[in-house]
Design an enzyme around this catalytic site. Structure first.
Site, PDB file in Angstrom:
ATOM      1  N   ARG A 137       0.968  -1.302  -0.030  1.00 46.36           N
ATOM      2  CA  ARG A 137       0.058  -0.061  -0.021  1.00 46.36           C
ATOM      3  C   ARG A 137       0.788   1.153   0.031  1.00 46.36           C
ATOM      4  O   ARG A 137       1.794   1.304   0.825  1.00 46.36           O
ATOM      5  CB  ARG A 137      -1.016  -0.004   1.262  1.00 46.36           C
ATOM      6  CG  ARG A 137      -2.072  -0.665   1.251  1.00 46.36           C
ATOM      7  CD  ARG A 137      -2.846  -0.491   2.368  1.00 46.36           C
ATOM      8  NE  ARG A 137      -2.469  -0.339   3.696  1.00 46.36           N
ATOM      9  CZ  ARG A 137      -3.461  -0.717   4.823  1.00 46.36           C
ATOM     10  NH1 ARG A 137      -4.608  -0.772   4.752  1.00 46.36           N
ATOM     11  NH2 ARG A 137      -2.889  -0.657   5.918  1.00 46.36           N
ATOM     12  N   ARG A 182      -0.703  -7.920  14.160  1.00 48.00           N
ATOM     13  CA  ARG A 182      -2.134  -7.227  14.424  1.00 48.00           C
ATOM     14  C   ARG A 182      -3.006  -8.433  14.240  1.00 48.00           C
ATOM     15  O   ARG A 182      -3.985  -8.613  15.023  1.00 48.00           O
ATOM     16  CB  ARG A 182      -2.175  -6.210  13.347  1.00 48.00           C
ATOM     17  CG  ARG A 182      -1.525  -4.785  13.753  1.00 48.00           C
ATOM     18  CD  ARG A 182      -2.486  -3.764  13.153  1.00 48.00           C
ATOM     19  NE  ARG A 182      -2.143  -3.757  11.603  1.00 48.00           N
ATOM     20  CZ  ARG A 182      -1.833  -2.763  10.806  1.00 48.00           C
ATOM     21  NH1 ARG A 182      -0.890  -1.821  11.429  1.00 48.00           N
ATOM     22  NH2 ARG A 182      -1.512  -3.254   9.254  1.00 48.00           N
TER      23      ARG A 182
END
Ligand code: ZN
Length: 238
Positions: A137, A182
């Site tokens: 990204r 995460r």
């Protein structure tokens, strides 16, 4: 906090998914398609404080003292909110419950008014896919347009298609190790909740690694099955 009038049950959906699974997008689509209102704990508390309800005042006192708002207050705020007319078509809970203790308290609160969690929708991701999705990204620092090395590259390297800016930025924490940790934290925290709703026959697993429209369609099918008596409720209310 108590209500004398018996109102039609409000369909309650829960959206479970790790960061990056597209929960926000899917909640918005559920709102557009079914009129379901997304309720996050933070928004709920802020609105209750602003409205000055008894539970809102209690929450404000705790927050001003730097404390954590108790589950009891959150549930009272939620219970109040479910009775608002704009929630009649149903709600999507985001970020609550986080623990089985909260899930149990939520069941009890809903049960008192003849309601329940109709569906808990788990957005299922695979770790390797999530890593490649997040790691490539980048964003235009000038206009905010989002890009991805593999899925949405810019036409000219380093130049924003949208505004022509040459200020592409990558987040330092968009790396494989951070994404994996995460995801691990999410799975560790959410596994008991998944088991909780699975045991009650309320769990729906949706593959969240496909195209966004396919994911939306799968979620919409679950939502449609659990909100179809909406028109019936509307008639009953007349
Ligand atoms: Zn740009």
């Amino acid at each position: 906090m108590t209500r004398d009038t018996q109102t039609a049950p409000v369909p309650v959906l829960i959206l479970l998914g790790p960061p990056g699974a597209g929960k926000g997008t899917q909640a918005r689509r559920l709102h557009e398609k079914f009129g379901l209102v997304q309720l996050s704990t933070g928004d709920l508390l802020r609105a209750a404080v602003a409205a000055g309800t008894p539970a809102g005042k209690a929450a404000q006192t705790v927050m001003q003292a730097g404390g954590l708002v108790s589950d009891e207050i959150v549930l009272t705020v939620l219970s109040d909110r479910l009775a608002d007319p704009d929630c009649a078509a149903g709600v999507v809970l985001d970020g609550f419950p986080r623990t089985t203790a909260q899930a149990q308290a939520l069941d009890e609160m809903l049960g008192r008014s003849g309601q329940r969690v109709n569906a808990a929708i788990s957005l299922e991701v695979d770790s390797a896919g999530m890593v490649s999705r997040v790691v490539g990204r980048f964003t235009c620092g000038d206009c905010g347009e989002g890009y991805h090395d593999s899925f949405k590259p810019e036409k000219t390297s380093g130049v924003c298609d949208n505004c022509g800016g040459q200020n592409m930025t990558r987040r330092a924490d968009d790396n494989a190790a951070t994404v994996m940790s995460r995801l691990d934290a999410y799975h560790e925290q959410t596994a008991p909740l998944i088991a909780w709703y699975d045991k009650r026959g309320a769990l729906w697993r949706v593959d969240a690694m496909g195209g966004i429209d396919k994911i939306s369609a799968d979620i919409a099918a679950v939502a449609a099955a659990h909100t179809t008596d909406r028109s019936h409720h509307a008639e009953a209310a007349l």
